[in-house]
Every structure is written in C-alpha cells, then in structure tokens.
Design a protein around this motif. Structure first.
Motif, PDB file in Angstrom:
ATOM      1  N   ARG A 248       0.834  -1.210   0.000  1.00  0.00           N
ATOM      2  CA  ARG A 248       0.000   0.000   0.000  1.00  0.00           C
ATOM      3  C   ARG A 248       0.866   1.256   0.000  1.00  0.00           C
ATOM      4  O   ARG A 248       0.602   2.203  -0.746  1.00  0.00           O
ATOM      5  CB  ARG A 248      -0.914   0.008   1.224  1.00  0.00           C
ATOM      6  CG  ARG A 248      -1.873   1.206   1.277  1.00  0.00           C
ATOM      7  CD  ARG A 248      -2.879   1.045   2.392  1.00  0.00           C
ATOM      8  NE  ARG A 248      -2.255   1.077   3.701  1.00  0.00           N
ATOM      9  CZ  ARG A 248      -1.984   2.201   4.388  1.00  0.00           C
ATOM     10  NH1 ARG A 248      -2.278   3.385   3.855  1.00  0.00           N
ATOM     11  NH2 ARG A 248      -1.431   2.150   5.571  1.00  0.00           N
ATOM     12  N   TYR A 249       1.912   1.276   0.822  1.00  0.00           N
ATOM     13  CA  TYR A 249       2.780   2.453   0.880  1.00  0.00           C
ATOM     14  C   TYR A 249       3.494   2.687  -0.458  1.00  0.00           C
ATOM     15  O   TYR A 249       3.626   3.829  -0.916  1.00  0.00           O
ATOM     16  CB  TYR A 249       3.807   2.305   2.002  1.00  0.00           C
ATOM     17  CG  TYR A 249       3.278   2.644   3.374  1.00  0.00           C
ATOM     18  CD1 TYR A 249       2.677   3.885   3.613  1.00  0.00           C
ATOM     19  CD2 TYR A 249       3.378   1.740   4.434  1.00  0.00           C
ATOM     20  CE1 TYR A 249       2.187   4.203   4.885  1.00  0.00           C
ATOM     21  CE2 TYR A 249       2.893   2.043   5.691  1.00  0.00           C
ATOM     22  CZ  TYR A 249       2.294   3.280   5.913  1.00  0.00           C
ATOM     23  OH  TYR A 249       1.799   3.590   7.157  1.00  0.00           O
ATOM     24  N   ILE A 250       3.952   1.616  -1.086  1.00  0.00           N
ATOM     25  CA  ILE A 250       4.632   1.767  -2.372  1.00  0.00           C
ATOM     26  C   ILE A 250       3.677   2.342  -3.417  1.00  0.00           C
ATOM     27  O   ILE A 250       4.036   3.244  -4.189  1.00  0.00           O
ATOM     28  CB  ILE A 250       5.209   0.422  -2.849  1.00  0.00           C
ATOM     29  CG1 ILE A 250       6.307  -0.055  -1.893  1.00  0.00           C
ATOM     30  CG2 ILE A 250       5.772   0.546  -4.275  1.00  0.00           C
ATOM     31  CD1 ILE A 250       6.815  -1.455  -2.187  1.00  0.00           C
ATOM     32  N   LEU A 251       2.448   1.847  -3.425  1.00  0.00           N
ATOM     33  CA  LEU A 251       1.472   2.286  -4.425  1.00  0.00           C
ATOM     34  C   LEU A 251       0.933   3.690  -4.149  1.00  0.00           C
ATOM     35  O   LEU A 251       0.200   4.244  -4.973  1.00  0.00           O
ATOM     36  CB  LEU A 251       0.318   1.280  -4.508  1.00  0.00           C
ATOM     37  CG  LEU A 251       0.694  -0.093  -5.079  1.00  0.00           C
ATOM     38  CD1 LEU A 251      -0.496  -1.040  -5.037  1.00  0.00           C
ATOM     39  CD2 LEU A 251       1.205   0.035  -6.517  1.00  0.00           C
ATOM     40  N   LEU A 252       1.312   4.277  -3.018  1.00  0.00           N
ATOM     41  CA  LEU A 252       0.958   5.665  -2.735  1.00  0.00           C
ATOM     42  C   LEU A 252       1.990   6.645  -3.270  1.00  0.00           C
ATOM     43  O   LEU A 252       1.794   7.866  -3.192  1.00  0.00           O
ATOM     44  CB  LEU A 252       0.812   5.879  -1.215  1.00  0.00           C
ATOM     45  CG  LEU A 252      -0.450   5.304  -0.566  1.00  0.00           C
ATOM     46  CD1 LEU A 252      -0.365   5.426   0.950  1.00  0.00           C
ATOM     47  CD2 LEU A 252      -1.695   5.999  -1.085  1.00  0.00           C
ATOM     48  N   GLU A 253       3.080   6.111  -3.832  1.00  0.00           N
ATOM     49  CA  GLU A 253       4.144   6.972  -4.345  1.00  0.00           C
ATOM     50  C   GLU A 253       3.628   7.844  -5.506  1.00  0.00           C
ATOM     51  O   GLU A 253       2.711   7.456  -6.225  1.00  0.00           O
ATOM     52  CB  GLU A 253       5.328   6.129  -4.790  1.00  0.00           C
ATOM     53  CG  GLU A 253       6.146   5.576  -3.640  1.00  0.00           C
ATOM     54  CD  GLU A 253       6.660   6.692  -2.727  1.00  0.00           C
ATOM     55  OE1 GLU A 253       7.348   7.610  -3.224  1.00  0.00           O
ATOM     56  OE2 GLU A 253       6.352   6.646  -1.527  1.00  0.00           O
ATOM     57  N   PRO A 254       4.231   9.044  -5.691  1.00  0.00           N
ATOM     58  CA  PRO A 254       3.715  10.018  -6.672  1.00  0.00           C
ATOM     59  C   PRO A 254       3.551   9.475  -8.083  1.00  0.00           C
ATOM     60  O   PRO A 254       2.595   9.856  -8.772  1.00  0.00           O
ATOM     61  CB  PRO A 254       4.755  11.143  -6.627  1.00  0.00           C
ATOM     62  CG  PRO A 254       5.334  11.061  -5.254  1.00  0.00           C
ATOM     63  CD  PRO A 254       5.338   9.608  -4.902  1.00  0.00           C
ATOM     64  N   TYR A 255       4.442   8.604  -8.539  1.00  0.00           N
ATOM     65  CA  TYR A 255       4.331   8.124  -9.918  1.00  0.00           C
ATOM     66  C   TYR A 255       2.980   7.482 -10.180  1.00  0.00           C
ATOM     67  O   TYR A 255       2.379   7.679 -11.240  1.00  0.00           O
ATOM     68  CB  TYR A 255       5.439   7.115 -10.245  1.00  0.00           C
ATOM     69  CG  TYR A 255       5.232   6.485 -11.606  1.00  0.00           C
ATOM     70  CD1 TYR A 255       5.569   7.177 -12.769  1.00  0.00           C
ATOM     71  CD2 TYR A 255       4.624   5.236 -11.742  1.00  0.00           C
ATOM     72  CE1 TYR A 255       5.335   6.636 -14.019  1.00  0.00           C
ATOM     73  CE2 TYR A 255       4.388   4.690 -12.992  1.00  0.00           C
ATOM     74  CZ  TYR A 255       4.740   5.385 -14.131  1.00  0.00           C
ATOM     75  OH  TYR A 255       4.488   4.850 -15.359  1.00  0.00           O
ATOM     76  N   PHE A 256       2.489   6.717  -9.224  1.00  0.00           N
ATOM     77  CA  PHE A 256       1.240   5.988  -9.431  1.00  0.00           C
ATOM     78  C   PHE A 256       0.025   6.908  -9.459  1.00  0.00           C
ATOM     79  O   PHE A 256      -1.054   6.490  -9.884  1.00  0.00           O
ATOM     80  CB  PHE A 256       1.071   4.908  -8.357  1.00  0.00           C
ATOM     81  CG  PHE A 256       2.112   3.831  -8.443  1.00  0.00           C
ATOM     82  CD1 PHE A 256       2.152   2.969  -9.521  1.00  0.00           C
ATOM     83  CD2 PHE A 256       3.062   3.689  -7.441  1.00  0.00           C
ATOM     84  CE1 PHE A 256       3.109   1.970  -9.611  1.00  0.00           C
ATOM     85  CE2 PHE A 256       4.030   2.694  -7.519  1.00  0.00           C
ATOM     86  CZ  PHE A 256       4.056   1.837  -8.602  1.00  0.00           C
TER      87      PHE A 256
END
Length: 393
Positions: A248-256
């Motif tokens: 979840r934290y990774i998928l909250l990164e700006p690129y996504f």
C-alpha cells in the motif's frame, strides 16, 4: 557518391529487407538478437522473425552497467568506455549469431540497435524538456560488423515532444490491432508497459503507457538476498507472504498518481528506495521471501489498476511479452485480478514473447529507410522517423 549511401538507396527500394534487431532492457539480462524479414512499410508493414537468441551479460559486465544505470552521478570515463566497448561486443555477438545461423553478413540489409538505457528523465517541470540516454555507439557497430546500423531510436521521440517511451504503440497498432476485438498488449520487462488497442470499429484512439515496475525490483531483491538474477517461475514469491501494508505504501508513491500516459524507469524504482521506505514506516518482514512476494504484488496491482482505469469492465484479449511472462506467481495474480481479460502469450500473434522488442527495433529501422514515418499518438500528428544512420565506411 558514398557507396554505402548508394547501397542504402537500393535497400530502401527493395520489397523486403533482412534486418537484425537488438534489444537490451533495464533488467540487464543480456542482448536479444532477432533476425527479421520486414515486408513493405508504414501501415502495410509485415514482419517475420526468422531467428532469435540472447547473449547473456557476464556478471562482471552486468555489474559495470548497473553501476552507471539510473544513477544521478556516474564516472564519466566508465560511461564513455562502455559506450564504445558494448558496441564492439554487440558487433561480435551479431557476427557470431549470423555464423551460427548460416547467414552471410553480406545478405543482411540493416542492424537496428536500441542500445542500453542509462538514464530516463521525463520532464518534472513545465519548463523542462523530456530527455533520455541510451549508450552503445552505432558507428562502432557498423564499422565492426560491416553492416549499415540504425540506432538511437528514442531521441526523435523526445525531439518532437514525447517522453522517449514507450515506443511500442506504433508497432502494436500496425501489426496487431483487430477490426472487432479489443486487445491490450502488455510487456513485462524491467518496467511494465502496455498498448491498449480498442477494436477498429470503435474508432477510438490507442493508448500506450508505462505502468510502473515489472521485474526490476524483483530482480534487485533476488540478486541481493538470494544471489539469483531473477525469481525463476516466481517460486520465491510463491513461498513468501505479501505484506499488504508495504504494498500500500509503495502504491501511494507520486508516480502511481500521475495520469496516463506516463513513463518511468529505474530512476523511480530502486530497491534502495523500497528499503528506505520500509525503514521510515517501521516495516519489518519475517523473511526475505516476503519482500519478493510483496514486490511481485506491487507489479501485479499497479498493472491491474491501469487496466481498470483504461479498460474498465470491457472484455479484452491481453497478449503478454517480456521476461515476466515466465513468472507464474505474477501471471496467476494478474489473471485472478482481471477476470474480464483473456491472457495469452504474444506468440499466439506470431511473434516470440522474448523477441518482440528486438523485432520492434527492426520495424522502426525499416520505416526510417523505406517508409514515410508515423505520427506519435498523443505527441504529434506529423509523421516522423525514429533512429540515426551509421555507415560502415
């Protein structure tokens, strides 16, 4: 007149051309070498893959490239040396492959070399220009092989306002768009990218974009913690447990959160960044297999989110290429998350899953020499040609 210019003119007038396509991706597996016969040009192009092989990078060479890839600061001398050295290796590997296949180099019309991406830098601010850098010098390939070489395909894309990636949309639309069926072509290399091909009868435009990491983070974790170049068949991921909070934290990164279409590279997705994120959020994993499982889930979920946003609930055929197709854990999860998609190997369309990107380089080289060029969807309606020409003499 330069004899090679005269030869190039003769090549451009032929009904078909024999072209060696080359591709080395961000995963650094090695050099894909694809011998293709390309018929016609433009929307009438047809391509036949005759032979294919991969020349693996040795671990020391892979480490040297990795040391300068996607880094903001690199030794200029090593960058310069690899630009030339890799070209010599490429030429040698091409000649060895042609010899193994019983093909006279004099019968080959062109070499089409993508090169090795070192840094990909789409503009972050409005006043910036998109930029991308691939090394492996075309002049050296041409001189050492004796074959006219086309290289540096991504620069024209940025010159006319594109991000330099992905290039697949032009190739996919010409060769694979169907009059009745919706299709999506998914490539699982170091970075995942797709081309959405709504049926011709809809009249809707195609869309091509990156989604995020495919194999790059998984491969880094496998190399660091398991001393393996990749997760064979996804077995390590299957033996681990997905840490949903980390995903979840990774998928909250700006690129996504960026709108499609968009591009990315290892500049945005490195294992070091993931480990810093874990430390910052106090995430501890029970075992290293859980990290590989979680990174595999990031790939699957980011791709599935893109499918949901772009395709919605429409039924479509999804043709998969690239090394990730061999990761059963990843493919199984994609199939479970996307019941409206029928997943197929791109080989069902007559082209090897591993050879597709190298064949695509042959396609673009053919168009530069013999065609009128293509417009770039979402970038320019004017027809442009991708690639630069290097003559042996």
């Amino acid at each position: 007149m330069n004899n090679y210019l005269a030869k190039l003119w003769e090549i451009s007038r032929k009904p078909e051309r024999l072209i060696v396509g080359l591709m080395s991706g961000t995963s650094l597996d090695g050099l894909d070498i694809c011998l293709c016969k390309v018929y016609g040009s433009g929307s009438n192009s047809k391509i036949e893959v005759i032979k294919f092989t991969t020349k693996e990078y040795s671990p020391p060479l892979r480490d040297r490239i990795r040391a300068i890839q996607s880094k903001e600061q690199v030794p200029a001398r090593e960058l310069t040396i690899l630009h030339t050295e890799l070209a010599g290796r490429y030429a040698s590997w091409i000649l060895d492959s042609l010899n193994d296949w019983g093909i006279d180099p004099g019968d080959v019309d062109l070499i089409a070399s993508h090169g090795q991406t070192i840094y990909h830098a789409p503009a972050q601010l409005e006043e910036e220009e998109h930029a991308t850098l691939q090394i492996v010098d075309g002049d050296h390939i041409a001189q050492k092989s004796g074959i006219i070489t086309i290289s540096d395909f991504r620069q024209k894309h940025t010159a006319v306002g594109g991000e330099g990636a992905p290039l697949a949309g032009i190739f996919d639309e010409v060769l694979f768009r169907h009059p009745e069926k919706h299709r999506l072509l998914l490539n699982l290399g170091g970075i995942a990218n797709f081309t959405w091909l709504p049926s011709h009868k809809t009249g809707e435009p195609i869309l091509t974009s990156d989604t995020g990491p495919a194999n790059t983070l998984i491969n880094e974790a496998m190399q660091k913690y398991f001393d393996q170049p990749f997760d064979d068949q996804g077995e390590v991921a299957a033996s681990g447990t997905v840490h949903s909070e980390l995903v979840r934290y990774i998928l909250l990164e700006p690129y996504f959160r960026k709108a499609f279409p968009k591009t990315t590279g290892q500049e945005d997705f490195r294992l070091e960044f993931i480990e810093n994120l874990m430390e910052g959020h106090g995430i501890e994993l029970a075992k290293k297999e859980d990290l590989v499982a979680s990174l595999t889930a990031v790939t699957s979920q980011s791709i599935s989110r893109a499918f949901d946003e772009i395709v919605g609930d429409q039924e479509f055929e999804c043709f998969v290429s690239g090394g990730g197709i061999h990761n059963r854990t990843l493919m199984n999860d994609l199939e479970e998350r996307n019941p409206n998609a029928t997943f197929k190997n791109i080989e069902d369309l007559g082209i090897s899953a591993d050879a597709k990107e190298a064949a695509m380089m042959a396609f673009f080289a053919n168009e530069l020499v013999a065609g009128e060029g293509f417009s770039i969807p979402g970038v320019t309606e004017k027809k442009v040609h991708l690639g630069k020409i290097s003559l042996p003499g």
